[in-house]
Design an enzyme around this catalytic site. Sequence first.
Site, PDB file in Angstrom:
ATOM      1  N   HIS A  76       3.199 -11.601  14.183  1.00 57.74           N
ATOM      2  CA  HIS A  76       4.311 -12.136  14.960  1.00 57.74           C
ATOM      3  C   HIS A  76       4.100 -13.609  15.346  1.00 57.74           C
ATOM      4  CE1 HIS A  76       8.051 -11.784  16.864  1.00 57.74           C
ATOM      5  NE2 HIS A  76       7.885 -10.696  17.593  1.00 57.74           N
ATOM      6  N   THR A 108       0.847  -1.186   0.000  1.00 60.07           N
ATOM      7  CA  THR A 108       0.000   0.000   0.000  1.00 60.07           C
ATOM      8  C   THR A 108       0.881   1.234   0.000  1.00 60.07           C
ATOM      9  OG1 THR A 108      -1.762   1.190   1.187  1.00 60.07           O
ATOM     10  CG2 THR A 108      -0.175  -0.005   2.532  1.00 60.07           C
TER      11      THR A 108
END
Length: 406
Positions: A377, A325
């Site tokens: 994560h 983006t």
Amino acid sequence: MADIKAPVFPESVQDGTIVEWHVAEGEQVARDQLLAEIETDKVVLEVVAPDDGVISSITKGVDSTVVSAEVIATFEAGATAAPKAESEELSKDEADKGTTIDPASVAAPVQPKAEAEGDFKDQSPAVRKAAKETGVNPADVQGSGRGGRVTKSDMVNPTLKGDNGQVIATAIGQRIEKREPMTRLRKRIAERLLSATQETAMLTTFNEVNMKPLMDLRAKYKDQFEKRHGVKLGFMSLFVKAATEALKRFPAVNASIDGDDIVYHGYYDVGVAVSSDRGLVVPVLRDTDSMGLADIEGGIRDYATKAREGKLSIEEMTGGTFTITNGGVFGSLLSTPIINPPQTAILGMHAINERPMAVNGEVVILPMMYLALSYDHRLIDGKDAVQFLVTIKELIEDPARLILDL
């Protein structure tokens, strides 16, 4: 008599909402003429006339929820619209003969105020009905629909325009509020963003990249590139290629989580976020490892055009293993992009600004860009995320690495 049905929705789309009818009952239509628009949580689908004929009836009005292949209207192929009323034809005949008719002798039909003030045939049935009920002229209302069209909600809570087209308050000193329901696309975006923040262990790492080598390369070859390939050379295609190369080196960034399983994708489908009037959409470039820069630039250009026109298909926005983006086109200096599930990472590009940088013990002014990588994560360790971003930085600062596979 034939049925006009809603399109067959993909399995991922449960239903849709009719947002606009472009024709009315009894109206003559031509083959492939746009009849209605149905908004799903991903795209707006168009319903067109199957042949020349007349719309006999509309069974599903604006704001109605429809399912896949549901009948929304009936259609009479080959028919022609009913002729004008006999009194109108008589008046025309009399006028052709030169006969003078006293206007006072003809009773004027009783019309609602709004309808008497203008011709609203180009408005949807819901808007025409609201105009009759409220007496508000749609021509005076600021439209919030696609292309500035007036919607039903605009008529319920109108924001009026002045003679010069500027929005004006309905009363001096009044504090205006406008309430309208979320579109299906906006609701879907909200759901996905909220889900991403609640269901992933999202973390963002940052770096900065010297854009001068890439800018010099583009300035040197952009004219030749456009002449040869018919598309302009931008920065996004080079970032897509750099990201693809980095994805090859760090497979976890190209993977996704499915329950208790990790799915490692052996292909590289990169989604490119594109802004449209209806919201942010993410069409996908397939197999970017086998695409050239011209192919990527052409694909991005076509997707941007389709996004503006609301023509993107569900297939073009389905899938994707990684997303890029670019908030820099709107002036964003730094941001933390949100992951696009089920993907596990997203790269954020930002504005290019000249900043003083220390180079070999000297201060040099360089065009710099901040890069951000948000990642899940649960799957990607910090070490891999940082090295992935450093790889993109190195490839952008030395584009020859892309050619030499270094």
